[in-house]
Design a protein around this motif. Structure first.
Motif, PDB file in Angstrom:
ATOM      1  N   THR A 337       0.819  -1.219   0.000  1.00  0.00           N
ATOM      2  CA  THR A 337       0.000   0.000   0.000  1.00  0.00           C
ATOM      3  C   THR A 337       0.851   1.266   0.000  1.00  0.00           C
ATOM      4  OG1 THR A 337      -0.119   0.158   2.435  1.00  0.00           O
ATOM      5  CG2 THR A 337      -1.761  -1.232   1.341  1.00  0.00           C
ATOM      6  N   LEU A 338       2.133   1.136   0.261  1.00  0.00           N
ATOM      7  CA  LEU A 338       2.974   2.319   0.431  1.00  0.00           C
ATOM      8  C   LEU A 338       3.186   3.124  -0.855  1.00  0.00           C
ATOM      9  CD1 LEU A 338       5.637   1.061   2.990  1.00  0.00           C
ATOM     10  CD2 LEU A 338       3.820   2.732   3.362  1.00  0.00           C
ATOM     11  N   PRO A 339       3.510   2.510  -2.006  1.00  0.00           N
ATOM     12  CA  PRO A 339       3.721   3.344  -3.203  1.00  0.00           C
ATOM     13  C   PRO A 339       2.544   4.241  -3.547  1.00  0.00           C
ATOM     14  CG  PRO A 339       4.577   1.136  -3.567  1.00  0.00           C
ATOM     15  CD  PRO A 339       3.836   1.085  -2.268  1.00  0.00           C
ATOM     16  N   ALA A 340       1.319   3.724  -3.480  1.00  0.00           N
ATOM     17  CA  ALA A 340       0.149   4.542  -3.791  1.00  0.00           C
ATOM     18  C   ALA A 340       0.000   5.685  -2.787  1.00  0.00           C
ATOM     19  CB  ALA A 340      -1.115   3.688  -3.810  1.00  0.00           C
ATOM     20  N   LEU A 341       0.268   5.399  -1.505  1.00  0.00           N
ATOM     21  CA  LEU A 341       0.168   6.440  -0.489  1.00  0.00           C
ATOM     22  C   LEU A 341       1.261   7.488  -0.678  1.00  0.00           C
ATOM     23  CD1 LEU A 341      -1.244   7.500   2.006  1.00  0.00           C
ATOM     24  CD2 LEU A 341       0.190   6.002   3.410  1.00  0.00           C
ATOM     25  N   ILE A 342       2.461   7.056  -1.011  1.00  0.00           N
ATOM     26  CA  ILE A 342       3.553   7.998  -1.287  1.00  0.00           C
ATOM     27  C   ILE A 342       3.186   8.906  -2.459  1.00  0.00           C
ATOM     28  CG2 ILE A 342       5.943   8.185  -2.085  1.00  0.00           C
ATOM     29  CD1 ILE A 342       6.437   5.505  -0.554  1.00  0.00           C
ATOM     30  N   LYS A 343       2.615   8.315  -3.492  1.00  0.00           N
ATOM     31  CA  LYS A 343       2.189   9.098  -4.662  1.00  0.00           C
ATOM     32  C   LYS A 343       1.142  10.134  -4.267  1.00  0.00           C
ATOM     33  CE  LYS A 343       0.241   8.514  -9.319  1.00  0.00           C
ATOM     34  NZ  LYS A 343      -0.250   7.511 -10.305  1.00  0.00           N
ATOM     35  N   LYS A 344       0.194   9.740  -3.427  1.00  0.00           N
ATOM     36  CA  LYS A 344      -0.853  10.663  -2.994  1.00  0.00           C
ATOM     37  C   LYS A 344      -0.270  11.807  -2.169  1.00  0.00           C
ATOM     38  CE  LYS A 344      -5.019  10.912  -0.116  1.00  0.00           C
ATOM     39  NZ  LYS A 344      -5.958  10.169   0.754  1.00  0.00           N
ATOM     40  N   VAL A 345       0.607  11.487  -1.209  1.00  0.00           N
ATOM     41  CA  VAL A 345       1.205  12.522  -0.360  1.00  0.00           C
ATOM     42  C   VAL A 345       2.067  13.464  -1.197  1.00  0.00           C
ATOM     43  CG1 VAL A 345       2.843  12.928   1.525  1.00  0.00           C
ATOM     44  CG2 VAL A 345       1.081  11.161   1.748  1.00  0.00           C
ATOM     45  N   ALA A 346       2.798  12.929  -2.166  1.00  0.00           N
ATOM     46  CA  ALA A 346       3.619  13.776  -3.037  1.00  0.00           C
ATOM     47  C   ALA A 346       2.748  14.745  -3.824  1.00  0.00           C
ATOM     48  CB  ALA A 346       4.448  12.912  -3.987  1.00  0.00           C
ATOM     49  N   ALA A 347       1.593  14.268  -4.305  1.00  0.00           N
ATOM     50  CA  ALA A 347       0.672  15.146  -5.046  1.00  0.00           C
ATOM     51  C   ALA A 347       0.115  16.223  -4.122  1.00  0.00           C
ATOM     52  CB  ALA A 347      -0.453  14.321  -5.651  1.00  0.00           C
ATOM     53  N   ASN A 348      -0.242  15.849  -2.893  1.00  0.00           N
ATOM     54  CA  ASN A 348      -0.743  16.840  -1.939  1.00  0.00           C
ATOM     55  C   ASN A 348       0.326  17.863  -1.580  1.00  0.00           C
ATOM     56  OD1 ASN A 348      -3.115  15.387  -1.945  1.00  0.00           O
ATOM     57  ND2 ASN A 348      -2.733  14.368   0.012  1.00  0.00           N
ATOM     58  N   GLU A 418      -9.793  20.820   5.630  1.00  0.00           N
ATOM     59  CA  GLU A 418     -11.158  20.340   5.428  1.00  0.00           C
ATOM     60  C   GLU A 418     -11.624  20.560   3.997  1.00  0.00           C
ATOM     61  OE1 GLU A 418     -13.943  21.873   8.212  1.00  0.00           O
ATOM     62  OE2 GLU A 418     -12.820  21.215   9.980  1.00  0.00           O
ATOM     63  N   ALA A 419     -11.174  21.647   3.394  1.00  0.00           N
ATOM     64  CA  ALA A 419     -11.635  21.998   2.047  1.00  0.00           C
ATOM     65  C   ALA A 419     -10.852  21.274   0.953  1.00  0.00           C
ATOM     66  CB  ALA A 419     -11.536  23.504   1.837  1.00  0.00           C
ATOM     67  N   PHE A 420      -9.577  20.979   1.223  1.00  0.00           N
ATOM     68  CA  PHE A 420      -8.714  20.372   0.194  1.00  0.00           C
ATOM     69  C   PHE A 420      -7.942  19.212   0.809  1.00  0.00           C
ATOM     70  CE2 PHE A 420      -8.782  25.045  -0.227  1.00  0.00           C
ATOM     71  CZ  PHE A 420      -9.565  25.159  -1.368  1.00  0.00           C
ATOM     72  N   ASP A 421      -7.504  18.304  -0.032  1.00  0.00           N
ATOM     73  CA  ASP A 421      -6.766  17.134   0.449  1.00  0.00           C
ATOM     74  C   ASP A 421      -5.291  17.502   0.596  1.00  0.00           C
ATOM     75  OD1 ASP A 421      -5.757  14.722   1.162  1.00  0.00           O
ATOM     76  OD2 ASP A 421      -6.478  13.612  -0.586  1.00  0.00           O
ATOM     77  N   PHE A 422      -4.913  17.831   1.820  1.00  0.00           N
ATOM     78  CA  PHE A 422      -3.516  18.121   2.123  1.00  0.00           C
ATOM     79  C   PHE A 422      -2.953  17.088   3.095  1.00  0.00           C
ATOM     80  CE2 PHE A 422      -4.459  22.660   0.889  1.00  0.00           C
ATOM     81  CZ  PHE A 422      -3.546  22.706  -0.154  1.00  0.00           C
ATOM     82  N   SER A 423      -3.522  15.896   3.133  1.00  0.00           N
ATOM     83  CA  SER A 423      -3.015  14.871   4.047  1.00  0.00           C
ATOM     84  C   SER A 423      -1.570  14.535   3.704  1.00  0.00           C
ATOM     85  CB  SER A 423      -3.886  13.612   3.970  1.00  0.00           C
ATOM     86  OG  SER A 423      -3.874  13.067   2.673  1.00  0.00           O
ATOM     87  N   GLY A 424      -0.761  14.421   4.731  1.00  0.00           N
ATOM     88  CA  GLY A 424       0.637  14.048   4.549  1.00  0.00           C
ATOM     89  C   GLY A 424       1.587  15.210   4.379  1.00  0.00           C
ATOM     90  N   THR A 425       1.075  16.427   4.220  1.00  0.00           N
ATOM     91  CA  THR A 425       1.974  17.553   3.982  1.00  0.00           C
ATOM     92  C   THR A 425       1.726  18.668   4.986  1.00  0.00           C
ATOM     93  OG1 THR A 425       2.729  19.203   2.361  1.00  0.00           O
ATOM     94  CG2 THR A 425       0.398  18.605   2.299  1.00  0.00           C
ATOM     95  N   PRO A 426       2.774  19.325   5.451  1.00  0.00           N
ATOM     96  CA  PRO A 426       2.567  20.497   6.292  1.00  0.00           C
ATOM     97  C   PRO A 426       2.001  21.643   5.462  1.00  0.00           C
ATOM     98  CG  PRO A 426       4.899  20.252   5.790  1.00  0.00           C
ATOM     99  CD  PRO A 426       4.209  19.032   5.239  1.00  0.00           C
ATOM    100  N   ILE A 427       1.340  22.568   6.124  1.00  0.00           N
ATOM    101  CA  ILE A 427       0.819  23.776   5.483  1.00  0.00           C
ATOM    102  C   ILE A 427       1.394  24.981   6.227  1.00  0.00           C
ATOM    103  CG2 ILE A 427      -1.236  25.169   5.014  1.00  0.00           C
ATOM    104  CD1 ILE A 427      -2.831  22.604   4.775  1.00  0.00           C
ATOM    105  N   ILE A 428       1.885  25.938   5.493  1.00  0.00           N
ATOM    106  CA  ILE A 428       2.468  27.141   6.095  1.00  0.00           C
ATOM    107  C   ILE A 428       1.606  28.345   5.730  1.00  0.00           C
ATOM    108  CG2 ILE A 428       4.482  28.658   6.169  1.00  0.00           C
ATOM    109  CD1 ILE A 428       6.180  26.201   5.402  1.00  0.00           C
ATOM    110  N   ILE A 429       1.215  29.116   6.742  1.00  0.00           N
ATOM    111  CA  ILE A 429       0.495  30.376   6.525  1.00  0.00           C
ATOM    112  C   ILE A 429       1.354  31.515   7.067  1.00  0.00           C
ATOM    113  CG2 ILE A 429      -1.513  31.771   7.134  1.00  0.00           C
ATOM    114  CD1 ILE A 429      -3.208  29.309   7.100  1.00  0.00           C
ATOM    115  N   ILE A 430       1.637  32.478   6.214  1.00  0.00           N
ATOM    116  CA  ILE A 430       2.466  33.622   6.588  1.00  0.00           C
ATOM    117  C   ILE A 430       1.597  34.870   6.631  1.00  0.00           C
ATOM    118  CG2 ILE A 430       4.483  35.028   5.989  1.00  0.00           C
ATOM    119  CD1 ILE A 430       5.460  32.590   4.318  1.00  0.00           C
ATOM    120  N   PRO A 431       1.371  35.464   7.808  1.00  0.00           N
ATOM    121  CA  PRO A 431       0.606  36.707   7.862  1.00  0.00           C
ATOM    122  C   PRO A 431       1.440  37.893   7.383  1.00  0.00           C
ATOM    123  CG  PRO A 431       1.312  36.084  10.064  1.00  0.00           C
ATOM    124  CD  PRO A 431       1.760  34.982   9.150  1.00  0.00           C
TER     125      PRO A 431
END
Length: 435
Positions: A337-348, A418-431
């Motif tokens: 299951t890992l290659p498909a999950l890696i591909k998904k996280v890379a896309a996110n 919640e709005a977009f699939d960002f599972s597996g990746t950090p998100i950075i918000i800069i004010p």
């Protein structure tokens, strides 16, 4: 592109750490105020006139129970093995010492470019005295002052001139991912299980893998490059000189990866060193998958997986975005299951959101949860735009960045998840203040 590596080597008390900090231009620090995210001060990204490189402070190498000269020799040997360019640092105050001559004789045997820097040359009179160091036979000495910063420009000009020609990493259509973890959690066995063949030595002796190994493979039409790394040891257990540099290799592998597999040992449970290892990937802003290995080896009941998941979430709060996979490299359980999950996280990790769609989400978020006030002043978020991907980074234009409390920033991150699939990746918000 793989960054060149520059090592600063020399005997103790010549100012290696001072020069290191000057070139790095900043204190090596944690990027998030979260527990368990730590880093040894061994390696730092650096830049000079647009040339990026990795800087090593060999003063950070500590080899327990060894004579001083043995430690100096070990540092020089490591630098010769790992670095693209070596800066040999000596001290103008002490002049040429026996230890300096010993290191110089070692460096003669290296095929790496070597630049001789004479530290503590703080004034014109002292800079005239550096000519004594021609006796070391390493060419023109560069007078520098770690305290004042003088002379470093000329030294760095010479350093970047010695860099090897850049070579590209994996092709653009290839997903590069690395496998990291403390020693003996089964990283090499996992690599073999993913590849389906014995390409990496597997042993129960901790620290078997010394070097990062890149292996290309294809799964279901997708090209991958897997980077295996040496196990990362606790500071107190680093006794062999190559072990400290296994951390550098892991950091370099993470730098070249889109996704990082952080491997845990189900039998041993979560250790403090696991959090250190995971912190390296988190700080680098890479996509992360937590892989719990040896799941076949523990006694389980219907709650075992949920209990371990809860423990991971409690100990790795800064990785709440990372999916958790329970596998057995030995029996190949769920490894497929890992290659498909890696591909998904890379896309996110590389996902981009149109500004119009992004601001629709922002408007709904502000409407449902009003912005906070501080000292009688209310935060106003006018609009948001994505400025980069890998990791997804957004700039929120506000009336005053100081009013953006971390809790509201985290709320906005959760709204994006919640709005977009960002599972597996950090998100950075800069004010940023709107002009």
């Amino acid at each position: 592109m793989t960054k060149p590596v520059v090592a600063i080597v020399g005997r103790p008390n010549v100012g290696k750490s001072t020069i290191f900090n000057r070139i790095a231009k900043k204190r090596i620090a944690i990027v998030e105020d979260q527990p368990g995210v730590t880093r040894d001060r061994l390696y730092a990204p650096a830049e000079w006139l647009g040339h990026e490189f990795s800087l090593i402070d060999t003063g950070g190498i500590e080899i327990a129970d060894t004579p001083l000269m043995t430690q100096i020799v070990a540092q020089a040997q490591i630098a010769m093995e790992e670095a693209d360019v070596i800066v040999f640092l000596v001290s103008n105050q002490e002049g040429v010492t026996e230890a300096d001559e010993h290191i110089a004789r070692m460096l003669y045997k290296s095929d790496k470019p070597i630049l001789l820097a004479v530290n503590k040359a703080d004034n014109p009179e002292q800079r005239q005295e550096v000519y004594d160091f021609y006796s070391l036979g390493l060419g023109d000495p560069y007078p520098v002052s770690g305290v004042q910063g003088t002379g470093l420009g000329d030294l760095l000009d010479a350093v970047v001139a010695k860099f090897p020609a850049s070579t590209p990493d994996a092709a653009a259509d290839t997903i590069a991912f690395s496998v990291i973890g403390r020693p003996n959690v089964g990283k090499s066995s996992l690599v073999n299980a993913i590849l389906g063949e014995e390409r990496v030595i597997v042993s129960n002796i901790e620290g078997t893998t010394r070097d990062a190994i890149d292996t290309a493979f294809t799964d279901d039409g997708t090209k991958f490059t897997i980077i295996d790394t040496a196990g990362i040891r606790k500071r107190g257990k680093i006794w062999e000189n190559t072990e400290k540099y296994s951390v550098l290799r892991a950091q370099s592998a993470i730098e070249r990866s889109a996704v990082v597999l952080v491997v845990l040992d189900a039998e041993q449970g979560i250790r403090d060193q696991d959090k250190h290892v995971a912190g390296l990937a988190h700080e680098a802003g890479r996509g992360v998958i937590i892989v719990v290995n040896k799941w076949d080896a523990i006694h389980k009941d219907t709650k075992s997986m949920q209990d371990f998941t809860n423990a991971v979430r409690a100990e790795f709060q800064y990785l709440d975005y990372a999916p958790i996979v329970f596998i057995s490299a030995k029996t190949h359980q769920r490894v497929n299951t890992l290659p498909a999950l890696i591909k998904k996280v890379a896309a996110n990790h590389d996902r981009r959101i149109a500004s119009s769609v992004l601001n629709d989400v922002l408007l709904r978020a502000v409407a449902t949860t009003p912005t906070p006030t501080m000292n009688g002043k209310r935060l106003r978020v006018y609009y948001m735009t994505q400025v980069r991907s890998a990791p997804p980074t957004f700039v929120a234009f506000v009336n005053n960045p100081d009013l953006m409390h971390f809790s509201y920033q985290r709320f906005l991150v959760n709204q994006l998840r919640e709005a977009f699939d960002f599972s597996g990746t950090p998100i950075i918000i800069i004010p940023r203040q709107r002009k």
